[in-house]
Scaffold this active site. Structure first.
Site, PDB file in Angstrom:
ATOM      1  N   ASP A  48       0.859  -1.182   0.000  1.00  0.00           N
ATOM      2  CA  ASP A  48       0.000   0.000   0.000  1.00  0.00           C
ATOM      3  C   ASP A  48       0.900   1.239   0.000  1.00  0.00           C
ATOM      4  O   ASP A  48       1.351   1.678  -1.051  1.00  0.00           O
ATOM      5  CB  ASP A  48      -0.926  -0.061   1.218  1.00  0.00           C
ATOM      6  CG  ASP A  48      -1.899   1.104   1.252  1.00  0.00           C
ATOM      7  OD1 ASP A  48      -2.242   1.623   0.188  1.00  0.00           O
ATOM      8  OD2 ASP A  48      -2.325   1.505   2.359  1.00  0.00           O
ATOM      9  N   PHE A  56     -10.145  -0.618   0.043  1.00  0.00           N
ATOM     10  CA  PHE A  56      -9.695  -1.669   0.948  1.00  0.00           C
ATOM     11  C   PHE A  56     -10.267  -3.000   0.479  1.00  0.00           C
ATOM     12  O   PHE A  56     -11.447  -3.107   0.171  1.00  0.00           O
ATOM     13  CB  PHE A  56     -10.156  -1.368   2.386  1.00  0.00           C
ATOM     14  CG  PHE A  56      -9.433  -2.185   3.412  1.00  0.00           C
ATOM     15  CD1 PHE A  56      -8.195  -1.787   3.894  1.00  0.00           C
ATOM     16  CD2 PHE A  56      -9.988  -3.367   3.895  1.00  0.00           C
ATOM     17  CE1 PHE A  56      -7.513  -2.550   4.846  1.00  0.00           C
ATOM     18  CE2 PHE A  56      -9.316  -4.128   4.838  1.00  0.00           C
ATOM     19  CZ  PHE A  56      -8.073  -3.731   5.319  1.00  0.00           C
TER      20      PHE A  56
HETATM   21  P1  IMP Z   1       1.931  -0.529   3.782  1.00  0.00           P
HETATM   22  O1  IMP Z   1       3.022  -0.524   4.811  1.00  0.00           O
HETATM   23  O2  IMP Z   1       1.137   0.737   3.806  1.00  0.00           O
HETATM   24  O3  IMP Z   1       2.429  -0.847   2.383  1.00  0.00           O
HETATM   25  O4  IMP Z   1       0.889  -1.623   4.251  1.00  0.00           O
HETATM   26  C1  IMP Z   1       1.019  -2.938   3.910  1.00  0.00           C
HETATM   27  C2  IMP Z   1       0.231  -3.839   4.851  1.00  0.00           C
HETATM   28  O5  IMP Z   1      -1.027  -3.263   5.228  1.00  0.00           O
HETATM   29  C3  IMP Z   1      -0.094  -5.135   4.124  1.00  0.00           C
HETATM   30  O6  IMP Z   1       0.907  -6.112   4.306  1.00  0.00           O
HETATM   31  C4  IMP Z   1      -1.417  -5.517   4.733  1.00  0.00           C
HETATM   32  O7  IMP Z   1      -1.198  -6.314   5.877  1.00  0.00           O
HETATM   33  C5  IMP Z   1      -2.073  -4.221   5.142  1.00  0.00           C
HETATM   34  N1  IMP Z   1      -3.052  -3.776   4.129  1.00  0.00           N
HETATM   35  C6  IMP Z   1      -2.932  -2.724   3.305  1.00  0.00           C
HETATM   36  N2  IMP Z   1      -3.987  -2.599   2.495  1.00  0.00           N
HETATM   37  C7  IMP Z   1      -4.810  -3.624   2.806  1.00  0.00           C
HETATM   38  C8  IMP Z   1      -6.112  -4.045   2.298  1.00  0.00           C
HETATM   39  O8  IMP Z   1      -6.721  -3.463   1.376  1.00  0.00           O
HETATM   40  N3  IMP Z   1      -6.644  -5.151   2.877  1.00  0.00           N
HETATM   41  C9  IMP Z   1      -6.031  -5.832   3.888  1.00  0.00           C
HETATM   42  N4  IMP Z   1      -4.826  -5.473   4.375  1.00  0.00           N
HETATM   43  C10 IMP Z   1      -4.225  -4.375   3.857  1.00  0.00           C
END
Ligand code: IMP
Ligand code: MG
Length: 180
Positions: free
Chosen positions: A105, A154
């Site tokens: 994300d 999401f």
């Molecule tokens: P980042 O550090 O913002 O890239 O977040 C990554 C982590 O957030 C992923 O490994 C997921 O565990 C969680 N995450 C982000 N977006 C989603 C989503 O749409 N559904 C479920 N988990 C998510």
């Protein structure tokens, strides 16, 4: 609606699409790592479903390890502060490591993990993510293998959860519940 659950919305990646894409990724990785035995490092819990199918699409000896991280923040937002809850068992020195993620994300979790794993002197380190949310990464995250690029909603299913539910859905769909 596939599951009779008002919190589940439109399907973003179907079971068939996941299956086809994983077969392609498996072939690509098998070619790229020919003659080597890559070490797949899965980020728990989200990556376990994808990693299990991906590994079986790779026609090479592979080894597995897992780590669990928790990011501070709410269920649906990452703060970027990551804590290792379960560390790896296997020494990464000299290994060809493929970090397997469910979704990238902001990319903050990934950039933390990449730095952390790099410091353990692997022979190589690449990332394989099932999903990347478009336009959300602050810096270019250098993702070698990506399943699908998805719009900014999401999602749940295929390993991804909302409050620990829906990881077992065989597809990825929009979660229409309210954020906790
Ligand atoms: P980042 O550090 O913002 O890239 O977040 C990554 C982590 O957030 C992923 O490994 C997921 O565990 C969680 N995450 C982000 N977006 C989603 C989503 O749409 N559904 C479920 N988990 C998510
Ligand atoms: Mg998660």
């Amino acid at each position: 609606m596939p599951l009779d659950d008002p919190n589940l919305g439109e399907i973003v990646v179907s079971q068939e699409q996941v299956k086809e894409r994983i077969a392609e990724l498996g072939r690509e990785i098998s070619d790229d790592y020919a003659g080597r035995a890559p070490l797949l490092v899965g980020v728990l819990k989200g990556a376990f479903v994808f990693m299990s199918d991906l590994a079986r699409a790779i026609d090479l000896p592979v080894e597995f390890d897992f780590m669990a991280v928790s990011s501070y923040g709410s269920a649906t937002k990452t703060s970027g502060v990551v804590r290792i809850v379960k560390d790896l068992d296997i020494d990464l020195a000299g290994r060809h490591v493929i970090l397997v993620e469910d979704i990238v994300d902001s990319g903050l979790t990934l950039s933390y993990l990449r730095k952390n794993l790099k410091a353990r002197n692997p022979a190589s380190l690449e990332v394989c993510a099932l999903l990347v949310r478009k336009g959300r990464q602050k810096r270019s995250p250098a993702l070698k293998y990506v399943g699908f690029s998805i719009p900014p909603a999401f999602v749940v299913g295929y390993g991804l959860d909302a409050a620990e539910r829906y990881r077992n859905l065989p597809y990825v769909c929009i979660w229409a519940g309210s954020e906790s």
